[in-house]
Design an enzyme around this catalytic site. Structure first.
Site, PDB file in Angstrom:
ATOM      1  N   CYS A  63      -8.237  19.090  46.499  1.00 28.83           N
ATOM      2  CA  CYS A  63      -7.925  20.295  47.275  1.00 28.83           C
ATOM      3  C   CYS A  63      -9.098  20.775  48.134  1.00 28.83           C
ATOM      4  O   CYS A  63     -10.200  20.984  47.622  1.00 28.83           O
ATOM      5  CB  CYS A  63      -7.527  21.386  46.275  1.00 28.83           C
ATOM      6  SG  CYS A  63      -7.368  23.009  47.020  1.00 28.83           S
ATOM      7  N   TYR A 194      -1.986  21.476  57.744  1.00 27.85           N
ATOM      8  CA  TYR A 194      -0.831  21.737  56.860  1.00 27.85           C
ATOM      9  C   TYR A 194       0.369  22.153  57.689  1.00 27.85           C
ATOM     10  O   TYR A 194       1.509  21.792  57.396  1.00 27.85           O
ATOM     11  CB  TYR A 194      -1.167  22.844  55.843  1.00 27.85           C
ATOM     12  CG  TYR A 194      -2.024  22.357  54.694  1.00 27.85           C
ATOM     13  CD1 TYR A 194      -1.434  21.975  53.489  1.00 27.85           C
ATOM     14  CD2 TYR A 194      -3.408  22.281  54.808  1.00 27.85           C
ATOM     15  CE1 TYR A 194      -2.203  21.525  52.431  1.00 27.85           C
ATOM     16  CE2 TYR A 194      -4.191  21.824  53.762  1.00 27.85           C
ATOM     17  CZ  TYR A 194      -3.587  21.452  52.571  1.00 27.85           C
ATOM     18  OH  TYR A 194      -4.351  21.006  51.528  1.00 27.85           O
TER      19      TYR A 194
END
Ligand SMILES: N[C@@H](CCC(=O)N[C@@H](CS)C(=O)NCC(=O)O)C(=O)O
Length: 319
Positions: A63, A194
């Protein structure tokens, strides 16, 4: 108790979109601050005084948001002050899991199998998204904060008396410039990839992709004549940029369809990555296998879970 989340498929990011097919990132829910004297910070409540060994970080090496914190912990030499557990990289139906995957940890602090259990321990009524990073207070058994932008700032300032005082990632005289980079790099690039990857309409994807590459082109020009974003010193803005750039060729180029160019095609950005990787401890925060597994196990984007064999990252010493 079963926790309801808005996520329908995979943990990383989740494919929540609005009516225009644009990816929406929900806000973080725990917003307290560790401060030098325990007084409240800009948000949340007080009572979280900086102390050796009191706080624990739950993070994933896949992440980018969690990796910001792992980097700051190294740069500020907070390793011995803040303990860490790394989750397994794989996206599961129950979210982030602890275990024996190479490079991951079991949760020896709280004995949790899933990160979800830590959220439930902090708040038995929790119904939000279970995300990394999580900063945990061992003393009050509470989540201090789960928003990486806040945690970066508090780790920079709160531990001044206990940690490496010569490293300041948010110096007073550079704040306006750092903030202005952050305000543009976040929507266009950090979250822009994203928005491209999880877009459900062509328009939303096109718009996001344009922002991603306009930002990369501008950064390439800017960094051709400077070592770091804000002149000659590494700041918080570099940490936030680095975590996205280092994942780009491995995950965003292929899985998120950000494929106009690779970072390897940008010479100044590639050199910049190499410079940041030279800081002591930073390479340990980059695990290409975890990045690849973390992203490519997102079922919504890669239903069969096939892992790509490439790319070859030898040019920056990350084979
Ligand atoms: N605003 C958060 C975002 C963190 C975040 O989205 N983390 C992802 C992993 S990259 C996550 O844990 N997702 C799990 C989920 O959405 O269920 C931050 O910057 O700390």
């Amino acid at each position: 108790m079963v926790v309801q989340t808005t996520r329908t498929t995979a943990p990383q990011g989740g494919p929540a979109t609005d009516t225009n097919g644009e990816f929406i990132r929900p806000a973080s829910t725990f917003r307290n601050w560790i401060t030098a004297d325990g007084r409240p910070g800009p948000t949340g409540r007080g009572g979280f005084k900086a102390a050796t060994g009191r706080y624990h970080l739950y993070a994933s090496l896949a992440c980018p948001w969690a990796s910001r914190i792992l980097m700051v912990r190294k740069l500020k030499r907070l390793d011995s002050l803040i303990t860490v557990s790394i989750t397994e990289p794989l996206s599961t139906e129950q979210g982030w899991r602890f275990g024996d995957y190479p490079g991951a940890d079991r949760d020896t602090l709280n004995g949790a199998t899933y990160l979800r259990e830590i959220y439930m321990r902090a708040d038995p009524h929790f119904t939000g998204r279970v995300t990394v990073p999580v900063l945990w207070d061992k003393q009050t058994k509470a989540i201090v904060n789960n928003e990486s932008a806040d945690i970066v700032r508090m780790l920079n300032s709160a531990f001044a008396a206990l940690a490496e005082p010569s490293v300041n990632l948010y110096p007073e005289e550079c704040r306006a410039e750092i903030d202005s980079w952050n305000e543009r790099i976040y929507p266009n690039l950090n979250n822009g990839v994203y928005r491209a990857g999880f877009a459900t309409t062509q328009e939303a994807y096109d718009e996001a992709l344009h922002g991603v590459f306009a930002m990369l082109d501008e950064l390439e020009t800017h960094l051709a004549t400077r070592r770091f974003l804000v002149g000659e010193r590494l700041t918080e803005a570099d940490v936030r940029l680095f975590v996205t750039l280092i994942r780009f060729d491995v995950a965003y180029y292929g899985l998120f369809k950000c494929n106009l160019k690779r970072i390897a095609d940008y010479s100044a950005l590639s050199a910049y990555l190499g410079r940041i990787l030279e800081f002591p401890g930073i390479r340990e925060t980059v695990n290409i296998d975890h990045i690849k597994r973390g992203y490519y196990t997102i079922k919504a984007l890669n239903p069969n879970g096939i892992m790509p064999l490439g790319p070859n990252l030898r040019s920056i010493g990350l084979a």
